[in-house]
Design a protein around this motif. Structure first.
Motif, PDB file in Angstrom:
ATOM      1  N   VAL A 140     -27.536  -2.130  -2.404  1.00 57.40           N
ATOM      2  CA  VAL A 140     -26.622  -3.044  -3.098  1.00 57.40           C
ATOM      3  C   VAL A 140     -26.261  -4.149  -2.124  1.00 57.40           C
ATOM      4  O   VAL A 140     -25.968  -3.880  -0.958  1.00 57.40           O
ATOM      5  N   ARG A 141     -26.307  -5.381  -2.586  1.00 53.38           N
ATOM      6  CA  ARG A 141     -25.839  -6.499  -1.766  1.00 53.38           C
ATOM      7  C   ARG A 141     -24.412  -6.793  -2.201  1.00 53.38           C
ATOM      8  O   ARG A 141     -24.142  -7.023  -3.367  1.00 53.38           O
ATOM      9  N   LEU A 142     -23.521  -6.781  -1.212  1.00 54.52           N
ATOM     10  CA  LEU A 142     -22.092  -6.864  -1.457  1.00 54.52           C
ATOM     11  C   LEU A 142     -21.531  -8.077  -0.729  1.00 54.52           C
ATOM     12  O   LEU A 142     -21.642  -8.185   0.488  1.00 54.52           O
ATOM     13  N   GLU A 143     -20.937  -9.014  -1.484  1.00 52.89           N
ATOM     14  CA  GLU A 143     -20.309 -10.184  -0.878  1.00 52.89           C
ATOM     15  C   GLU A 143     -18.875  -9.815  -0.526  1.00 52.89           C
ATOM     16  O   GLU A 143     -18.063  -9.552  -1.405  1.00 52.89           O
ATOM     17  N   VAL A 144     -18.565  -9.800   0.773  1.00 51.35           N
ATOM     18  CA  VAL A 144     -17.252  -9.389   1.238  1.00 51.35           C
ATOM     19  C   VAL A 144     -16.366 -10.579   1.568  1.00 51.35           C
ATOM     20  O   VAL A 144     -15.146 -10.445   1.663  1.00 51.35           O
ATOM     21  N   ALA A 145     -16.957 -11.737   1.765  1.00 53.22           N
ATOM     22  CA  ALA A 145     -16.248 -12.999   1.994  1.00 53.22           C
ATOM     23  C   ALA A 145     -17.202 -14.104   1.544  1.00 53.22           C
ATOM     24  O   ALA A 145     -18.416 -13.875   1.447  1.00 53.22           O
ATOM     25  N   PRO A 146     -16.691 -15.296   1.267  1.00 58.07           N
ATOM     26  CA  PRO A 146     -17.596 -16.377   0.847  1.00 58.07           C
ATOM     27  C   PRO A 146     -18.698 -16.607   1.882  1.00 58.07           C
ATOM     28  O   PRO A 146     -18.432 -16.859   3.056  1.00 58.07           O
ATOM     29  N   GLY A 147     -19.944 -16.417   1.456  1.00 59.04           N
ATOM     30  CA  GLY A 147     -21.092 -16.604   2.325  1.00 59.04           C
ATOM     31  C   GLY A 147     -21.443 -15.405   3.192  1.00 59.04           C
ATOM     32  O   GLY A 147     -22.413 -15.449   3.933  1.00 59.04           O
ATOM     33  N   THR A 148     -20.670 -14.321   3.120  1.00 60.70           N
ATOM     34  CA  THR A 148     -20.936 -13.119   3.905  1.00 60.70           C
ATOM     35  C   THR A 148     -21.376 -11.997   2.973  1.00 60.70           C
ATOM     36  O   THR A 148     -20.581 -11.502   2.186  1.00 60.70           O
ATOM     37  N   VAL A 149     -22.643 -11.634   3.084  1.00 57.83           N
ATOM     38  CA  VAL A 149     -23.213 -10.607   2.199  1.00 57.83           C
ATOM     39  C   VAL A 149     -23.704  -9.444   3.048  1.00 57.83           C
ATOM     40  O   VAL A 149     -24.430  -9.635   4.019  1.00 57.83           O
ATOM     41  N   LEU A 150     -23.292  -8.245   2.673  1.00 58.19           N
ATOM     42  CA  LEU A 150     -23.740  -7.026   3.337  1.00 58.19           C
ATOM     43  C   LEU A 150     -24.726  -6.304   2.433  1.00 58.19           C
ATOM     44  O   LEU A 150     -24.537  -6.256   1.218  1.00 58.19           O
ATOM     45  N   THR A 151     -25.753  -5.738   3.022  1.00 62.49           N
ATOM     46  CA  THR A 151     -26.670  -4.871   2.285  1.00 62.49           C
ATOM     47  C   THR A 151     -26.322  -3.444   2.649  1.00 62.49           C
ATOM     48  O   THR A 151     -26.378  -3.060   3.813  1.00 62.49           O
ATOM     49  N   ILE A 152     -25.941  -2.663   1.648  1.00 58.15           N
ATOM     50  CA  ILE A 152     -25.531  -1.284   1.893  1.00 58.15           C
ATOM     51  C   ILE A 152     -26.286  -0.340   0.968  1.00 58.15           C
ATOM     52  O   ILE A 152     -26.849  -0.757  -0.043  1.00 58.15           O
ATOM     53  N   ASP A 153     -26.273   0.915   1.321  1.00 60.23           N
ATOM     54  CA  ASP A 153     -26.872   1.940   0.480  1.00 60.23           C
ATOM     55  C   ASP A 153     -26.016   2.109  -0.774  1.00 60.23           C
ATOM     56  O   ASP A 153     -24.793   2.046  -0.711  1.00 60.23           O
ATOM     57  N   ARG A 154     -26.653   2.316  -1.879  1.00 62.72           N
ATOM     58  CA  ARG A 154     -25.949   2.444  -3.154  1.00 62.72           C
ATOM     59  C   ARG A 154     -24.952   3.599  -3.158  1.00 62.72           C
ATOM     60  O   ARG A 154     -23.920   3.548  -3.809  1.00 62.72           O
ATOM     61  N   ARG A 155     -25.260   4.653  -2.402  1.00 60.82           N
ATOM     62  CA  ARG A 155     -24.382   5.812  -2.353  1.00 60.82           C
ATOM     63  C   ARG A 155     -23.098   5.549  -1.581  1.00 60.82           C
ATOM     64  O   ARG A 155     -22.182   6.364  -1.602  1.00 60.82           O
ATOM     65  N   ALA A 156     -23.014   4.406  -0.884  1.00 57.31           N
ATOM     66  CA  ALA A 156     -21.823   4.078  -0.100  1.00 57.31           C
ATOM     67  C   ALA A 156     -20.721   3.461  -0.959  1.00 57.31           C
ATOM     68  O   ALA A 156     -19.619   3.244  -0.477  1.00 57.31           O
ATOM     69  N   ILE A 157     -20.993   3.196  -2.234  1.00 56.60           N
ATOM     70  CA  ILE A 157     -19.964   2.673  -3.130  1.00 56.60           C
ATOM     71  C   ILE A 157     -19.090   3.844  -3.555  1.00 56.60           C
ATOM     72  O   ILE A 157     -19.565   4.824  -4.119  1.00 56.60           O
ATOM     73  N   GLY A 158     -17.781   3.737  -3.283  1.00 57.55           N
ATOM     74  CA  GLY A 158     -16.879   4.850  -3.545  1.00 57.55           C
ATOM     75  C   GLY A 158     -16.074   4.724  -4.812  1.00 57.55           C
ATOM     76  O   GLY A 158     -15.758   5.714  -5.456  1.00 57.55           O
ATOM     77  N   ALA A 159     -15.701   3.483  -5.193  1.00 56.35           N
ATOM     78  CA  ALA A 159     -14.855   3.301  -6.374  1.00 56.35           C
ATOM     79  C   ALA A 159     -14.974   1.869  -6.864  1.00 56.35           C
ATOM     80  O   ALA A 159     -15.307   0.961  -6.101  1.00 56.35           O
ATOM     81  N   LYS A 160     -14.693   1.679  -8.137  1.00 52.90           N
ATOM     82  CA  LYS A 160     -14.638   0.341  -8.725  1.00 52.90           C
ATOM     83  C   LYS A 160     -13.188  -0.109  -8.753  1.00 52.90           C
ATOM     84  O   LYS A 160     -12.283   0.693  -8.960  1.00 52.90           O
ATOM     85  N   GLU A 161     -12.985  -1.406  -8.551  1.00 48.52           N
ATOM     86  CA  GLU A 161     -11.638  -1.938  -8.642  1.00 48.52           C
ATOM     87  C   GLU A 161     -11.375  -2.341 -10.096  1.00 48.52           C
ATOM     88  O   GLU A 161     -12.228  -2.932 -10.745  1.00 48.52           O
ATOM     89  N   THR A 162     -10.188  -2.004 -10.590  1.00 48.69           N
ATOM     90  CA  THR A 162      -9.809  -2.373 -11.953  1.00 48.69           C
ATOM     91  C   THR A 162      -9.161  -3.749 -11.939  1.00 48.69           C
ATOM     92  O   THR A 162      -8.724  -4.228 -10.892  1.00 48.69           O
ATOM     93  N   PRO A 163      -9.072  -4.422 -13.087  1.00 49.50           N
ATOM     94  CA  PRO A 163      -8.446  -5.747 -13.136  1.00 49.50           C
ATOM     95  C   PRO A 163      -6.998  -5.761 -12.630  1.00 49.50           C
ATOM     96  O   PRO A 163      -6.523  -6.760 -12.150  1.00 49.50           O
TER      97      PRO A 163
END
Length: 100
Positions: A65-88
């Motif tokens: 999964v490619r995860l944008e953590v700040a504008p222009g900063t993208v991390l590539t992480i393993d899909r299993r490292a996603i722990g929870a979804k944020e709600t609105p």
């Protein structure tokens, strides 16, 4: 007397087997829940990693999964490292392990 000791021996034999069966069932249920959670991830969702990083999913591959953590900063992480979804509302949904 002999009948009572046979019953006690039988209980002592069956009890560990029941415990092992419960542990296997619980592990399979958790694995199925994690697989369902991982399959439900979509581009654009804000998620928390298991290490506490908050980001927005920009791309999903088979196991990455490619995860944008700040504008222009993208991390590539393993899909299993996603722990929870944020709600609105800003709170994290219950994680796949069934804990808050």
């Amino acid at each position: 007397m002999n009948q009572g000791s046979q019953t006690a021996s039988l209980i002592l034999l069956i009890l560990p087997l029941v415990l092992i069966g419960f542990m296997l069932w619980s592990a399979r249920r958790r694995q199925r829940t994690l697989a369902d959670f991982s399959a439900s991830l979509e581009v654009g969702e804000e998620v928390f990693t298991t290490s506490g990083i908050l980001g927005r999913i920009t791309e999903i591959d088979d196991d990455r999964v490619r995860l944008e953590v700040a504008p222009g900063t993208v991390l590539t992480i393993d899909r299993r490292a996603i722990g929870a979804k944020e709600t609105p509302s800003g709170d994290a949904t219950i994680d796949p392990d069934g804990q808050d």
